[in-house]
Write an enzyme that holds these catalytic residues in place. Structure first.
Site, PDB file in Angstrom:
ATOM      1  N   TRP A   1       0.841  -1.206   0.000  1.00 53.14           N
ATOM      2  CA  TRP A   1       0.000   0.000   0.000  1.00 53.14           C
ATOM      3  C   TRP A   1       0.870   1.248   0.000  1.00 53.14           C
ATOM      4  CZ3 TRP A   1      -0.499   3.526   4.179  1.00 53.14           C
ATOM      5  CH2 TRP A   1      -1.633   4.344   4.177  1.00 53.14           C
ATOM      6  N   LYS A   2       1.845   1.257   0.894  1.00 52.05           N
ATOM      7  CA  LYS A   2       2.765   2.388   0.998  1.00 52.05           C
ATOM      8  C   LYS A   2       3.475   2.610  -0.329  1.00 52.05           C
ATOM      9  CE  LYS A   2       7.326   3.282   2.945  1.00 52.05           C
ATOM     10  NZ  LYS A   2       7.170   4.461   3.807  1.00 52.05           N
TER      11      LYS A   2
ATOM     12  N   ILE B   1      19.992  20.102  18.240  1.00 53.22           N
ATOM     13  CA  ILE B   1      19.264  19.102  19.027  1.00 53.22           C
ATOM     14  C   ILE B   1      19.883  17.710  18.928  1.00 53.22           C
ATOM     15  CG2 ILE B   1      16.950  18.085  19.405  1.00 53.22           C
ATOM     16  CD1 ILE B   1      17.288  21.060  20.169  1.00 53.22           C
TER      17      ILE B   1
ATOM     18  N   GLU C   1      24.749  12.027  15.001  1.00 56.11           N
ATOM     19  CA  GLU C   1      23.885  10.834  14.964  1.00 56.11           C
ATOM     20  C   GLU C   1      23.858  10.099  13.611  1.00 56.11           C
ATOM     21  OE1 GLU C   1      19.962  11.487  16.750  1.00 56.11           O
ATOM     22  OE2 GLU C   1      20.782  13.003  18.093  1.00 56.11           O
TER      23      GLU C   1
ATOM     24  N   GLU D   1       3.143  11.899  24.773  1.00 52.71           N
ATOM     25  CA  GLU D   1       2.151  11.075  24.074  1.00 52.71           C
ATOM     26  C   GLU D   1       1.753   9.829  24.856  1.00 52.71           C
ATOM     27  OE1 GLU D   1       4.626  10.322  20.649  1.00 52.71           O
ATOM     28  OE2 GLU D   1       4.291   8.194  20.914  1.00 52.71           O
TER      29      GLU D   1
ATOM     30  N   HIS E   1      15.421  16.899  25.678  1.00 49.58           N
ATOM     31  CA  HIS E   1      14.720  17.541  24.562  1.00 49.58           C
ATOM     32  C   HIS E   1      13.335  16.927  24.408  1.00 49.58           C
ATOM     33  CE1 HIS E   1      13.675  18.982  20.613  1.00 49.58           C
ATOM     34  NE2 HIS E   1      13.470  17.739  20.233  1.00 49.58           N
TER      35      HIS E   1
ATOM     36  N   CYS F   1       9.652  17.327  21.885  1.00 52.28           N
ATOM     37  CA  CYS F   1       9.195  18.051  20.712  1.00 52.28           C
ATOM     38  C   CYS F   1       7.689  18.123  20.568  1.00 52.28           C
ATOM     39  CB  CYS F   1       9.839  17.546  19.431  1.00 52.28           C
ATOM     40  SG  CYS F   1      10.062  15.800  19.293  1.00 52.28           S
TER      41      CYS F   1
ATOM     42  N   HIS G   1      10.861  21.804  10.382  1.00 48.34           N
ATOM     43  CA  HIS G   1      10.019  20.904   9.589  1.00 48.34           C
ATOM     44  C   HIS G   1       9.832  21.358   8.154  1.00 48.34           C
ATOM     45  CE1 HIS G   1       9.235  20.139  13.819  1.00 48.34           C
ATOM     46  NE2 HIS G   1       9.126  18.888  13.450  1.00 48.34           N
TER      47      HIS G   1
HETATM   48  N1  GLN Z   1      18.333  13.957  19.234  1.00 52.72           N
HETATM   49  C1  GLN Z   1      17.277  13.667  18.334  1.00 52.72           C
HETATM   50  C2  GLN Z   1      17.589  14.281  16.983  1.00 52.72           C
HETATM   51  O1  GLN Z   1      18.120  15.314  16.934  1.00 52.72           O
HETATM   52  C3  GLN Z   1      15.949  14.162  18.830  1.00 52.72           C
HETATM   53  C4  GLN Z   1      14.832  13.768  17.919  1.00 52.72           C
HETATM   54  C5  GLN Z   1      13.440  14.029  18.421  1.00 52.72           C
HETATM   55  O2  GLN Z   1      13.199  14.892  19.214  1.00 52.72           O
HETATM   56  N2  GLN Z   1      12.464  13.309  17.942  1.00 52.72           N
HETATM   57  O3  GLN Z   1      17.269  13.742  15.954  1.00 52.72           O
HETATM   58 ZN    ZN Z   2      12.347  16.999  18.709  1.00 52.60          ZN
END
Ligand code: GLN
Ligand code: ZN
Length: 765
Positions: free
Chosen positions: A20-21, A437, A490, A611, A647, A649, A700
């Site tokens: 589907w995706k 972040i 990362e 969440e 952090h 979000c 974003h």
């Molecule tokens: N340290 C993560 C990053 O920078 C944090 C991601 C998140 O908040 N979902 O990707």
């Molecule tokens: Zn975040």
């Protein structure tokens, strides 16, 4: 005649191998023409119906399938197209449907948010400026199609009016009742037409009934469902709830509907208690959600049949329907394709298809008695026993530690004021320090290289070497940009939970265990099946390497315990807090290893903390206490002058501000750009005494922010927050962004920080 029925509430859309995706994404990029696309989608969907028919399900849901999201489906069925998209009435064209979901050059996509406490995201309907009209009877279409093509007498699934309006935006909350009333005639038409077509059962989803509601809100249900009943008196409406118990049980069971669907898995035992205490009306059917629709473990059929038998003493068998606790949207399709999984684990798993079999078995058991399903009961008991006996579930060291948690310090040595002093000496940072972040762009090259390594075409050394080259490149870039606190980027991580799951003991990974997260986006949650323990350093090598290249502090980067649990399929034989604490103890070792190796700042991300909030307010504090404790267990063993960051979000965090304070992180960064004003307001009302970085630009979108915009955001924040405690950072990780825009944006950010510092000095002088 006693005839127990089996039912399903919804089936995964994505297909065994995410067909589907793939079809959707090929259509979006123009690789599939519309006709071929629709044909392919239809085949996939009809296959899903056939599957449920083959499993012998009596009430097969139709209309739960979607090309993106069922809330959006409901909105467009009512012609609710936000004004910024072109639309002249009538059935909403496919292109417009996708535009609302994904945005266009000229119009931003509709907002997306979490579906109750799941990791599924729905498109938030916008009610402002448009009058709802029924432009297409979607359930009717799906009903007819199933009947014509497969001879299935389907059970149309509709998102109910009260929940639909509750999930929408663009109206005054005090007009709630009036807005719901606008929709009642439209729902009435849908039901009337279904009735005329000969439909017997309809499932109307009102999961909002499982949240905390006022008496007045419950009263609205009565008016609405009375009107719907009058419009289509011959149709049998099952009012379906899920994800928790219903709060106003006695009122709800009196509603003018023919059936009530209850979640008997995620209800903390309360639905069953209510059933026993208050009974169940004799003129209604009970749809008993007995098989877990949200987790992946095989059911203990003996126990489940016991519960159903108990219930059958309250509700006669001919009025009982056996079904999953919720739509199976939240679990993967089938265990069958998992060829490489550990056998013990595999036998103890049940995904959507296997859950349908369990529903069938229990239906038979309830109908014909325990003996009729003896074999199945035995096999489920054995599978579960074997799993429970597996060495990985019996790590005495981990279990001992959990029993003696008080031996572990879960509070920093000194209060923040003192730590702050030591940290200032240690790091000598400027006022308004700048940082990011954690992640930097994961380019297709990074992902390709990882794939090659996973396929065995690169050695571990070659892959690690490649990661180091990336780290080095980005340390140099951060120097050039002029940031104050660095990250390693990362690059070695596909996903912030999977990465740690692969390195800790107690996790397993499936090959095809995908579930829909939003639109065509799927996630493959790790399975926490054993006691979680630390094996070896997970992030030390990369972080220490990064630190060796610069004099600026490099933050170590870990995913926090609650986020790891919330984004995994967790074992269901332990409490959330036990699982989170096991993970916390393991992560604590990593924090200590980083500190020992000269890393003096460690960030522990908890983006999924909010969440996981239970649907019922009365359960919030026990959840939040557990989350805070696990975080502190992870982070409290460090010295005063080691700086702990976290952090998160999301922006609407007023509900949990007390918990955020209780984390006692030295620095928190929060996503805010999209609703900067609101967040600042929250700080007018609440105080926060530790350091804080409010995201000053939205990551974003690929757009490079303007200097003035950032200056404005910073100035506004500084009106309510102490400049000595304020950090400047983007609002989230940069992994989905391109390289050039990332560098350009960060340069603007650093420039804005410099200006803000100068201003502060001038004003002071
Ligand atoms: N340290 C993560 C990053 O920078 C944090 C991601 C998140 O908040 N979902 O990707
Ligand atoms: Zn975040």
């Amino acid at each position: 005649m006693t005839s127990v029925k089996s039912s399903n509430l919804g089936y995964p859309r994505i297909g065994e191998k995410r067909e589907w995706k793939k079809a959707l994404e090929q259509f979006w990029v123009g690789k599939l023409g519309k006709e071929v696309f629709l044909k392919r989608i239809k085949e996939i969907y009809l296959g899903h119906l056939q599957k449920q028919k083959d499993e012998g399900i009596d009430l097969i849901p139709v209309g739960d399938f979607s090309l993106y999201d069922h809330v959006l489906d409901t909105a467009v069925m009512f012609g609710l197209v936000p004004e910024r998209f072109e639309y002249d009435g009538g059935k909403v064209p496919l292109e417009t449907y996708f535009d609302i979901a994904r945005g266009t050059k000229g119009a931003v996509a509709a907002e997306m948010t979490k579906w109750f406490n799941t990791n599924y995201h729905y498109i938030v309907p916008e009610l402002d400026g448009v009058v709802p009209t029924l432009v297409e009877n979607r359930p009717l279409h799906f009903y007819k199609e199933a009947k014509q093509k497969l001879n299935i007498e389907g059970k149309p699934v509709i998102l109910g009016p009260v929940t639909f309006v509750k999930l929408s935006k663009g109206y005054n909350k005090s007009d709630f009742k009036k807005v719901v009333e606008q929709f009642v005639p439209l729902y009435a038409s849908i039901l009337r037409e279904l009735q005329n077509e000969g439909v017997e059962w309809v499932q109307v989803d009102e999961p909002i009934l499982s949240t905390t509601l006022s008496k007045e809100e419950v009263a609205i249900f009565n008016d609405v469902y009375q009107a719907l009943h009058e419009a289509a008196p011959n149709i049998k409406v099952i009012l379906q709830t899920y994800f928790d118990s219903i709060e106003h049980y006695e009122d709800v069971i009196k509603l003018p509907v023919q059936g009530i669907g209850l979640d008997l898995v995620h209800d903390h035992g309360q639905n069953l208690t209510a059933l026993k205490t208050h009974g169940f009306p004799e003129d209604k059917v009970l749809a008993a959600g007995i098989i877990d629709g949200r987790n992946i473990w095989r059911a203990n059929l003996g126990e489940k049949l016991g519960t159903l038998t108990e219930i059958s003493e309250i509700v006669s068998k001919d009025r009982l329907i056996v079904q999953p606790s919720s739509s199976l949207l939240h679990v993967p399709v089938t265990v069958k394709t998992e060829e490489k999984l550990d056998e013990t684990l595999k036998r103890a798993l049940s995904f959507a298809n296997e859950k349908l079999q369990e529903v069938g078995t229990l239906t038979k058991g309830l109908q014909d008695g325990h003996k009729a399903i003896q074999e199945e009961i035995k096999s489920s008991t054995v599978a579960i026993q074997k799993l429970n006996q597996s060495p990985l579930r019996n790590n005495t060291q981990v279990q001992g530690a959990i029993q003696n948690l008080s031996e572990y310090k879960a509070k920093r040595d000194s209060p923040y004021e003192i730590r702050k002093g030591s940290q200032e000496k240690e790091f000598q940072l400027p006022l308004l320090p700048t940082t990011t972040i954690g992640s930097f762009p994961q380019t297709s090259e990074v992902r390709k290289t990882r794939l090659t390594w996973r396929r065995g075409e690169l050695t571990d050394e070659q892959y690690q070497e490649y990661i180091k080259v990336e780290i080095k490149k980005w340390i140099a870039i951060q120097e050039e940009i002029g940031l104050d606190v660095f990250v390693h980027g990362e690059f070695e991580r596909t996903d912030m939970v999977e990465y740690f799951g692969e390195k800790l003991a107690g996790f397993q990974f499936t090959k095809f265990g995908w579930v829909q997260s939003y639109g065509s986006r799927c996630v493959k949650p790790p399975i926490i099946f054993g006691d979680v323990s630390y094996k070896e350093p997970m992030t030390v090598e990369e972080t220490v390497y990064a630190q060796s290249l610069t004099d600026k502090p490099v933050k170590g980067m870990l995913t926090g315990p609650i986020t790891i649990v919330n984004w995994s399929f967790a074992r269901d034989d332990l409490s959330l807090s036990d699982i989170a604490n096991q993970i916390a103890l393991a992560l604590r070792k990593e924090v200590e290893a980083l500190e020992r190796n000269g890393i003096r700042m460690v960030q522990v991300d908890e983006p999924a903390l909010r969440e996981g909030l239970p649907l019922k307010r009365e359960q919030w504090s026990s959840y939040l206490d557990a989350a805070v404790y696990a975080f502190k267990l992870t982070t409290s063993s460090v010295q005063d002058d080691t700086q702990i960051h976290t952090h998160m979000c999301y922006s609407d965090f007023e509900d949990i501000i007390e918990a955020i304070k209780a984390l006692d992180a030295d620095v928190i960064s929060i996503e805010t750009s999209r609703s900067h004003g609101e967040l600042i307001q929250a700080f007018e009302k609440n105080t926060y005494d530790n350091s804080i970085g409010l995201g000053v630009y939205d990551i974003h979108s690929p757009r490079v922010p303007q200097l003035e915009e950032l200056t404005r955001n910073i100035d506004r924040a500084l009106q309510v927050l102490d400049p000595k405690l304020f950090w400047i950072n983007p609002d989230c990780g940069l992994k989905t962004r391109g390289i050039e825009e990332t560098i350009a944006s960060l340069k603007v950010m650093v420039e804005a920080a410099k200006l803000a510092r100068e201003n502060l000095l001038v004003n002071k002088g």
